[in-house]
Design an enzyme around this catalytic site. Structure first.
Site, PDB file in Angstrom:
ATOM      1  N   GLY A  15       0.835  -1.195   0.000  1.00 60.66           N
ATOM      2  CA  GLY A  15       0.000   0.000   0.000  1.00 60.66           C
ATOM      3  C   GLY A  15       0.866   1.240   0.000  1.00 60.66           C
ATOM      4  N   LEU A  16       0.235   2.370  -0.143  1.00 61.59           N
ATOM      5  CA  LEU A  16       0.946   3.646  -0.134  1.00 61.59           C
ATOM      6  C   LEU A  16       1.691   3.860   1.186  1.00 61.59           C
ATOM      7  CD1 LEU A  16      -1.799   5.981  -1.649  1.00 61.59           C
ATOM      8  CD2 LEU A  16       0.412   5.426  -2.699  1.00 61.59           C
ATOM      9  N   GLY A  18       2.315   5.328   4.579  1.00 61.51           N
ATOM     10  CA  GLY A  18       1.368   5.915   5.519  1.00 61.51           C
ATOM     11  C   GLY A  18      -0.001   5.253   5.528  1.00 61.51           C
ATOM     12  N   GLY A  20      -0.722   2.232   6.622  1.00 51.07           N
ATOM     13  CA  GLY A  20      -0.922   1.408   7.813  1.00 51.07           C
ATOM     14  C   GLY A  20      -0.320   0.020   7.727  1.00 51.07           C
ATOM     15  N   LYS A  21       0.602  -0.182   6.813  1.00 48.63           N
ATOM     16  CA  LYS A  21       1.217  -1.508   6.637  1.00 48.63           C
ATOM     17  C   LYS A  21       1.974  -1.960   7.883  1.00 48.63           C
ATOM     18  CE  LYS A  21       3.525  -0.092   3.132  1.00 48.63           C
ATOM     19  NZ  LYS A  21       2.978   1.271   3.212  1.00 48.63           N
ATOM     20  N   SER A  89       6.041  -1.820  -2.184  1.00 50.35           N
ATOM     21  CA  SER A  89       6.026  -2.645  -3.398  1.00 50.35           C
ATOM     22  C   SER A  89       5.036  -2.094  -4.431  1.00 50.35           C
ATOM     23  CB  SER A  89       5.763  -4.117  -3.077  1.00 50.35           C
ATOM     24  OG  SER A  89       4.710  -4.318  -2.186  1.00 50.35           O
TER      25      SER A  89
END
Length: 184
Positions: A15-16, A18, A20-21, A89
């Site tokens: 994910g982008l 920020g 929340g990964k 990624s």
């Protein structure tokens, strides 16, 4: 226990910046540890300071970073770990190549899109990356001047802008635990 049940699993959080990964990965890893499961974490920031410290942010370097993370995850999953990868990624083809490597080794691979709108990620901006990119002091920022290709068919989508951290973590944990039970 069958051979398939003794094998691990890779959970790929994409994910982008920020979105929340890392927060989601931390929650999942704590739950796996509390359940007595063998688990490992591969975080993009940590990888960039070590095994991928020689890479920049060109498309080729980003793809190589994903490939390296995928190979480490595969090795750990083959040893029975649930490997939680939290890595921007940004390119779909690189993630798909990692999935294919896992499939070739009969190792489970779950792609989780940790999704939040760009505006939400920018408002969170825990490392001030978006601010620096908007000021022009950081180039190749995913979501600003480099694209992010969202997964087309992820196993799970976590809308982190719509759920609390606890609800997001619980949803992720439940999905992973169900996947592990289905593999037994």
């Amino acid at each position: 226990m069958s051979d398939g049940a003794s094998r691990g699993l890779t959970v790929w959080l994409t994910g982008l910046p920020g979105s929340g990964k890392t927060t989601s990965a931390t929650f999942l890893l704590e739950h796996l540890a509390a359940s007595g499961m063998l688990a490992a974490s591969l975080d993009g920031d940590v990888l960039r300071t070590g095994i991928s410290s020689d890479l920049g942010f060109s498309d080729e370097d980003r793809d190589e970073n994903v490939r390296r993370a995928g190979e480490i995850a595969l090795l750990l999953a083959q040893q029975g770990s649930v490997v939680v990868v939290s890595l921007v990624s940004p390119r779909r083809a690189a993630r798909d190549a990692v999935r294919e490597r896992h499939a070739a080794r009969s190792i489970g691979f779950l792609e989780v899109h940790v999704a939040a709108p760009l505006e939400v990620c920018e408002a969170r901006d825990p490392k001030a990356l978006y601010r620096r990119a908007r000021e022009g002091s950081l180039a190749h920022m995913t979501g600003v001047d480099d694209p992010y290709e969202a997964p087309l068919t992820p196993e799970l989508v976590l809308q982190t802008d719509r759920l609390s951290e606890a609800a997001t973590g619980a949803l992720l944990t439940d999905a992973i635990m169900l996947s592990l039970k289905e593999r037994d």
